[in-house]
Design a protein around this motif. Structure first.
Motif, PDB file in Angstrom:
ATOM      1  N   LEU A 151      17.216  29.047  13.478  1.00 10.86           N
ATOM      2  CA  LEU A 151      17.191  27.667  13.950  1.00 10.86           C
ATOM      3  C   LEU A 151      18.384  27.342  14.852  1.00 10.86           C
ATOM      4  O   LEU A 151      18.694  26.178  15.077  1.00 10.86           O
ATOM      5  CB  LEU A 151      17.152  26.707  12.758  1.00 10.86           C
ATOM      6  N   SER A 152      19.049  28.374  15.344  1.00 10.65           N
ATOM      7  CA  SER A 152      20.154  28.214  16.306  1.00 10.65           C
ATOM      8  C   SER A 152      21.269  27.342  15.745  1.00 10.65           C
ATOM      9  O   SER A 152      21.736  26.411  16.396  1.00 10.65           O
ATOM     10  CB  SER A 152      19.630  27.637  17.632  1.00 10.65           C
ATOM     11  N   THR A 153      21.697  27.671  14.536  1.00 13.37           N
ATOM     12  CA  THR A 153      22.800  26.941  13.905  1.00 13.37           C
ATOM     13  C   THR A 153      24.048  27.804  13.759  1.00 13.37           C
ATOM     14  O   THR A 153      25.047  27.356  13.203  1.00 13.37           O
ATOM     15  CB  THR A 153      22.389  26.444  12.500  1.00 13.37           C
ATOM     16  N   ASN A 162      24.439  32.974   4.403  1.00 11.66           N
ATOM     17  CA  ASN A 162      23.127  33.212   3.833  1.00 11.66           C
ATOM     18  C   ASN A 162      22.121  32.183   4.338  1.00 11.66           C
ATOM     19  O   ASN A 162      22.456  31.005   4.475  1.00 11.66           O
ATOM     20  CB  ASN A 162      23.215  33.167   2.303  1.00 11.66           C
ATOM     21  N   GLU A 163      20.892  32.626   4.599  1.00 16.44           N
ATOM     22  CA  GLU A 163      19.829  31.688   4.960  1.00 16.44           C
ATOM     23  C   GLU A 163      19.436  30.882   3.715  1.00 16.44           C
ATOM     24  O   GLU A 163      19.021  31.454   2.717  1.00 16.44           O
ATOM     25  CB  GLU A 163      18.604  32.435   5.497  1.00 16.44           C
ATOM     26  N   ARG A 205      23.507  20.326  12.498  1.00 12.24           N
ATOM     27  CA  ARG A 205      23.148  21.099  13.680  1.00 12.24           C
ATOM     28  C   ARG A 205      21.641  21.109  13.899  1.00 12.24           C
ATOM     29  O   ARG A 205      21.166  21.048  15.045  1.00 12.24           O
ATOM     30  CB  ARG A 205      23.682  22.523  13.559  1.00 12.24           C
ATOM     31  N   VAL A 206      20.855  21.183  12.821  1.00 10.80           N
ATOM     32  CA  VAL A 206      19.401  21.120  12.945  1.00 10.80           C
ATOM     33  C   VAL A 206      18.992  19.769  13.537  1.00 10.80           C
ATOM     34  O   VAL A 206      18.150  19.701  14.444  1.00 10.80           O
ATOM     35  CB  VAL A 206      18.725  21.342  11.584  1.00 10.80           C
ATOM     36  N   TYR A 207      19.591  18.679  13.052  1.00 11.77           N
ATOM     37  CA  TYR A 207      19.316  17.354  13.602  1.00 11.77           C
ATOM     38  C   TYR A 207      19.660  17.317  15.091  1.00 11.77           C
ATOM     39  O   TYR A 207      18.895  16.805  15.919  1.00 11.77           O
ATOM     40  CB  TYR A 207      20.149  16.286  12.882  1.00 11.77           C
ATOM     41  N   TYR A 208      20.827  17.868  15.424  1.00  6.82           N
ATOM     42  CA  TYR A 208      21.291  17.876  16.812  1.00  6.82           C
ATOM     43  C   TYR A 208      20.301  18.635  17.699  1.00  6.82           C
ATOM     44  O   TYR A 208      19.952  18.181  18.800  1.00  6.82           O
ATOM     45  CB  TYR A 208      22.667  18.535  16.868  1.00  6.82           C
ATOM     46  N   ALA A 215      14.164  24.419  21.674  1.00  6.70           N
ATOM     47  CA  ALA A 215      12.896  25.144  21.610  1.00  6.70           C
ATOM     48  C   ALA A 215      12.634  25.653  20.198  1.00  6.70           C
ATOM     49  O   ALA A 215      13.567  25.933  19.441  1.00  6.70           O
ATOM     50  CB  ALA A 215      12.910  26.308  22.592  1.00  6.70           C
ATOM     51  N   GLU A 216      11.364  25.774  19.827  1.00  2.00           N
ATOM     52  CA  GLU A 216      10.969  26.206  18.491  1.00  2.00           C
ATOM     53  C   GLU A 216      10.522  27.656  18.463  1.00  2.00           C
ATOM     54  O   GLU A 216       9.928  28.101  17.488  1.00  2.00           O
ATOM     55  CB  GLU A 216       9.851  25.307  17.964  1.00  2.00           C
ATOM     56  N   ASP A 217      10.811  28.416  19.514  1.00  2.00           N
ATOM     57  CA  ASP A 217      10.430  29.826  19.534  1.00  2.00           C
ATOM     58  C   ASP A 217      11.082  30.565  18.368  1.00  2.00           C
ATOM     59  O   ASP A 217      12.269  30.406  18.102  1.00  2.00           O
ATOM     60  CB  ASP A 217      10.864  30.473  20.848  1.00  2.00           C
TER      61      ASP A 217
END
Length: 311
Positions: A151-153, A162-163, A205-208, A215-217
């Motif tokens: 998620l690009s964080t 960890n995820e 960061r997800v909100y940002y 993009a959601e790729d």
């Protein structure tokens, strides 16, 4: 022969760091698995010793600060002996009934992955309301096929290695198991607060990213008509744009989703979620103020000058 007389052909993956309080119960609950890996991040407590006592294979993970994080690294690098992997956090327990169901679906081999539903316990009580149940997570899948989304964080510091809230992307449709897994953290509220302080960095960061049209790729995507996780992701795209989110979070959890039915534990949980939402909002403001980065200081426009002597 009973269902406990043989091992189930699945490799369990347990990410860990300083989890000596939770690991004994967790490892005991996965004893029916044919193989157990504990992927540790240089724990300073007895996590490794406890894991080895239960027969788990301990592997050390050294985070590079960005990507991949622990679970994806493990999926890419561990020498799994079986096609199926079951990912279990240290504060989760797999019940005997769930093991029986896992054994059945693996033998049938009709799908490539399965969602598990979690019962979250807080202050000794099952939080059944407030939107906390059902809580579906894709945890059982063929390890060659599934990977956690990015998620690009990774540019945000102090989110851990960890995820946690990322979801597994599977190229085929997954099924749903009937029996629940248990989420029971034996540590105290201090650890809950510390953990959610890290999580709020990630969430901000997800909100940002959502507000800036990231993009959601490579993610599970947001789809109102998709599965339960995709629907949540769709609703989050609306949620991030709402005002007064800390208040709304409490009203949604405690009133509209009947969190009050879980008694005092439900009220405390709702208040903490409201506080968590406020932390996310403050950190989102920080990200927006400093161009997508946290913990930045405004540079002085002028440097301090050295006094000059008068001749």
């Amino acid at each position: 022969m009973s269902s406990t007389d043989h091992k189930i052909p699945v490799s369990v993956l347990i990410p860990a760091k300083n989890e000596e309080s939770n690991l004994p119960a967790c490892l005991e609950s996965v004893s029916r698995a044919a193989e157990v890996f504990v992927v540790d991040s240089q724990s300073s407590d007895r996590s490794c010793e406890i894991s080895e006592q239960y027969g788990a294979k301990v592997v050390q993970f050294h985070f590079n600060g960005r990507w991949p994080k622990k679970k994806n690294w493990s999926l890419d690098n561990l020498p799994f002996s079986h096609d199926w992997v079951l990912i279990v956090d240290c504060d989760e327990r797999i019940t005997p009934e769930l093991w029986d169901e896992i054994a059945q679906v693996i033998e049938q081999n009709e799908k490539d992955g399965y969602y598990l539903n979690r019962r979250v316990f807080f202050l000794g009580k099952w939080i059944r309301h407030g939107g906390k149940y059902p809580d579906w997570n894709l945890r059982l899948f063929k390890h060659k096929l599934g990977r956690y989304e990015n998620l690009s964080t990774e540019a945000v510091p102090n989110t851990g290695d960890n995820e946690v809230h990322e979801h597994v992307v599977l190229p085929t449709q997954a099924g749903y198991l009937k029996e629940d897994m248990l989420h029971i953290d034996f540590r105290d509220i201090y650890h809950w607060l510390a953990r959610h302080n890290r999580y709020s960095n990630w969430e901000a960061r997800v909100y940002y990213n959502l507000l800036s049209g990231q993009a959601e790729d490579g993610t599970i995507g947001a789809n109102l008509f998709g599965d339960s996780v995709q629907r949540k992701r769709f609703l989050k795209k609306i949620w991030v744009r709402l005002p007064f989110k800390p208040l709304l979070r409490f009203v949604l959890f405690y009133v509209l989703q009947l969190g009050f039915l879980d008694g005092r534990a439900g009220y405390i949980y709702g208040r903490l979620l409201s506080q968590y939402e406020y932390q996310i909002g403050v950190k989102l403001y920080e990200l927006q103020k400093f161009g997508g980065q946290l913990n930045q200081n405004t540079k002085e426009s002028t440097s301090e000058k050295t006094p000059q002597s008068v001749g």
